[in-house]
Design an enzyme around this catalytic site. Structure first.
Site, short mmCIF file in Angstrom:
data_model
loop_
_atom_site.label_atom_id
_atom_site.label_comp_id
_atom_site.label_asym_id
_atom_site.label_seq_id
_atom_site.Cartn_x
_atom_site.Cartn_y
_atom_site.Cartn_z
N GLU A 241 0.82 -1.21 0.00
CA GLU A 241 0.00 0.00 0.00
C GLU A 241 0.85 1.26 0.00
OE1 GLU A 241 -2.77 -0.64 3.30
OE2 GLU A 241 -4.10 -1.70 1.94
N ARG A 274 5.68 -7.60 8.47
CA ARG A 274 4.29 -7.94 8.11
C ARG A 274 4.19 -8.62 6.75
NH1 ARG A 274 0.49 -3.66 7.80
NH2 ARG A 274 -1.12 -4.58 9.09
N ASP A 314 -8.11 -9.14 4.51
CA ASP A 314 -7.87 -7.96 5.34
C ASP A 314 -8.92 -7.78 6.43
OD1 ASP A 314 -7.00 -5.58 6.35
OD2 ASP A 314 -7.68 -4.34 4.69
N GLU A 342 -12.60 -1.75 12.22
CA GLU A 342 -12.56 -1.12 10.89
C GLU A 342 -13.68 -1.64 10.00
OE1 GLU A 342 -8.87 -1.71 8.75
OE2 GLU A 342 -9.67 -0.83 6.92
C1 GCV Z 1 -2.59 0.68 8.41
C2 GCV Z 1 -6.05 -2.01 5.52
C3 GCV Z 1 -6.52 -0.76 6.20
C4 GCV Z 1 -5.39 0.27 6.28
C5 GCV Z 1 -4.22 -0.39 7.02
C6 GCV Z 1 -3.81 -1.63 6.24
C7 GCV Z 1 -2.68 -2.38 6.94
O1 GCV Z 1 -5.79 -1.77 4.18
O2 GCV Z 1 -7.62 -0.24 5.52
O3 GCV Z 1 -5.85 1.39 6.98
O4 GCV Z 1 -3.13 0.51 7.13
O5 GCV Z 1 -4.91 -2.50 6.16
O6 GCV Z 1 -3.00 -3.29 7.69
O7 GCV Z 1 -1.54 -2.05 6.73
#
Ligand code: GCV
Length: 646
Positions: A241, A274, A314, A342
């Site tokens: 990301e 991670r 996720d 979330e």
């Molecule tokens: C911290 C998802 C969430 C993101 C998060 C990401 C991750 O995509 O929407 O906000 O970022 O996971 O775990 O790195």
């Protein structure tokens, strides 16, 4: 046990503690005295005692209890266990120790005070002003809540990490926080940005094989340990990301992780690297972590732990376990769970998460893990978690990290008795509240994404339904249609060998179970299979009807929770009662919104009528499609905002 204790006590009379551990013991003693009365709990910490480092043995004697531990923190955990057991009666002898060595909270807190996916206000950590007494009291309160359930680590900042966290100024603040957390047995960790040497010190590269980059991290580690001698280590989100990582320099995850591991090794620090990665090119996002990490097995240093989200996508309301677990026998692994909601209604919805985590541990034996991390739901609101009952998720995370075999109803009941209701509460009320907790996660799954559906949320903030969502230019695997694949013929993601073949990443018997449509559990059926709308389900209903009934069941359950909550009113603190009552009203309306919006959208594709018992949607599909919540990724929508749009 009794004899063993007497033997140990008589053999070892005295023990000297390091200065830093005295305060842990003082806390243990003062907690015990405060709760049970002066000297009712005799605490002995004997380094050579045959008790695991964080464990304890308790034995009832004439005056109270004798508690033996081999470390001060073991004693502290023992005291908290005694307190926890007291509402149900304390047994004469018992002992305990944690199943997993690392039990860590991951804060997704930014240096500007925002919390990514945080729904309980702002970050509790202050970075730009001197710490006040109020801040220190709050950190102590935070540390105590963690210690009460055995959480022994905290990553203070977001995995989308600002390089500035490693500046001298911020590290001094980290050291101040670490000093407050330490007496409660909590080690401090940081998320680091892989390109920090470039951002902080203008190095021209962050290539992990370059000596000057390696030296930069070694110097940084020396600086950190000079300030925080027991610093836990780094958490890294790399090449995911938009975050930088070793692959930007043509190197592997192992190259990157090992460089950091070498810098931390002289001090005993660990790297939690991670596995949350997904390149846009693959045909199934659910396969990515396995594809990138499984071939690297055996290449990581001993002090690297690969941190894997519970499911392959996720933190969805329900996912099958990630097949990466157990697939790298020569690499240490830890699980990453999400406590903050979330994808579960933020802090508006009651979703007690122990059942979800318990389901995960049914597939992934804790014996194969070095630890478990939970993305924190903590913020600076008065109750720290936004939804007052979300504190039970923080509690449940700690309890399950300590002992993944604890049942969700036991954890719920413990929390309800200890923190929610008055002692005079009738047993039937406690039992109903316990059911409400343990059924709440399934209710959310039912009204949001039953039968293995996933990721059909509104774009960005992830609150509310948007199975139709289309954002011009967005990555396909960020859009709901990628996941539900619904059209006039059917719905679901074919992950069998005829589709993406994600099933082949699972070992037997799961591979066959998930691949075989007859055997695949209903809760994962649309995760692994694309089925026609009239597919006959195990219940005898067709798929469309089954989907409708699940949505309705979720809505009905929230109605039941409202009744249970109202019945419990006389035994609850009035402000808390009113707060949760309001949130349950929002949850009920949201559940109806999810049902109506999803069934309108899928119904139009299925071209089938709603079965008897399912009410017609309140609004047209175009109304639902027009709803856009003006909120950020660190905000929970207010009841007023929701009432004005849905
Ligand atoms: C911290 C998802 C969430 C993101 C998060 C990401 C991750 O995509 O929407 O906000 O970022 O996971 O775990 O790195």
């Amino acid at each position: 046990m009794k004899h063993l204790l007497h033997f140990i006590f008589s053999l070892i009379a005295a023990h000297v503690f390091a200065a830093s551990s005295v305060s842990t013991l003082e806390i243990a003693r003062s907690e015990a005295n405060r709760f049970f009365g002066a000297d009712r709990v005799q605490i002995e910490v004997i380094a050579k005692a045959p008790v695991p480092p964080e464990g304890f043995i308790v034995h009832r004697n004439r005056d109270g209890w004798q508690l033996l531990a081999s470390t001060p923190v073991g004693a502290l955990y023992g005291v908290y266990d005694l307190i926890r057991r007291s509402p149900r009666g304390i047994p004469d002898h018992f002992s305990d120790s944690p199943a997993l060595p690392l039990r860590i909270l991951n804060h997704w807190d930014n240096l500007d005070g925002t919390v990514e996916r945080g729904y309980a206000g702002h970050s509790i950590w202050k970075w730009d002003v001197p710490l006040s007494e109020t801040d220190r009291d709050l950190y102590t309160r935070y540390a105590r809540i963690n210690a009460r359930v055995g959480i022994n680590g905290a990553v203070l900042n977001n995995v989308n990490a600002s390089p500035r966290i490693l500046s001298e100024e911020k590290l001094k603040r980290v050291a101040e926080i670490a000093d407050i957390l330490r007496p409660y047995g909590i080690k401090t960790y940081l998320s680091v940005n892989f390109a920090s040497p470039m951002a902080l010190d203008s190095l021209s590269s962050a290539d992990p094989l370059l000596p000057e980059v390696q030296q930069w991290w070694k110097n940084k580690a020396a600086q950190i340990y000079g300030l925080i001698p027991d610093f836990g280590g780094f958490l890294v989100k790399a090449n995911s990301e938009g975050q930088p990582g070793p692959m930007d320099f043509g190197r592997s995850h192992a190259d990157g992780a090992n460089m950091l591991a070498d810098a931390l090794a002289p001090y005993g620090g660990v790297v939690m690297w991670r596995a949350f990665v997904y390149s846009p090119s693959d045909n199934d996002r659910a396969k990515q972590a396995y594809l990138e990490f499984q071939p690297l097995d055996g290449q990581f240093r001993d002090n690297v732990i690969v941190q894997i989200k519970n499911g392959p996508v996720d933190f969805q309301p329900r996912e099958p376990y990630s097949p990466l677990f157990g697939a790298t026998p020569s690499t240490s692994q830890m699980a990453e769970l999400q406590i903050t909601q979330e994808y579960l209604g933020h802090s508006n919805h009651l979703a007690f998460l122990a059942p979800m985590w318990s389901e995960f541990f049914d597939f992934v034996p804790p014996s194969g893990l070095k630890g478990v991390a939970g993305v924190a739901n903590v913020g600076d609101t008065d109750n720290l978690t936004g939804h007052p009952l979300a504190m039970a998720n923080w509690y449940a995370f700690g309890r399950m990290a300590w002992n993944p075999e604890l049942t969700p109803d036991r954890i719920a009941e413990e929390w309800i008795r200890s923190y929610l209701v008055e002692t005079s509460t009738p047993e039937n009320v406690i039992s109903d509240l316990t059911d409400m907790f343990t059924e709440s996660h399934e209710a959310v799954v039912d009204y949001m994404m039953p039968l293995g559906l996933h990721h059909i949320f509104a774009f960005g903030h992830h609150y509310g339904p948007e199975p139709w969502c289309d954002v011009p230019g967005a990555r396909e695997d960020w859009l709901p249609r990628y996941y539900h694949r619904a059209d006039h013929n059917g719905i679901g993601f074919d992950r069998t060998s005829k589709g993406s073949d994600a099933v082949s990443q699972y070992p037997e018997p799961f591979r066959s179970t998930f691949a075989n449509i007859e055997q695949c559990p209903d809760e994962f059926i649309l995760w692994f299979h694309h089925l026609p709308w009239n597919y006959k389900m195990k219940s005898g209903n067709n798929l469309w009807e089954e989907l409708c009934f699940h949505y309705q069941r979720g809505v009905d359950k929230v109605g039941d929770f409202q009744n249970i909550w109202n019945t419990a009113a006389p035994y609850l603190e009035p402000t808390l009662y009113a707060d949760v009552k309001g949130r349950l009203q929002t949850q009920k309306k949201d559940a109806e919104w999810w049902r109506d919006a999803c069934l309108s959208y899928f119904g139009e594709l299925a071209c089938l009528p709603l079965p008897t018992g399912i009410p017609a949607p309140k609004h047209t599909l175009s109304h639902y499609k027009s709803i856009h919540l003006p909120i950020t990724n660190y905000e929970c929508p207010s009841a007023a905002l929701l009432d004005s749009v849905r």
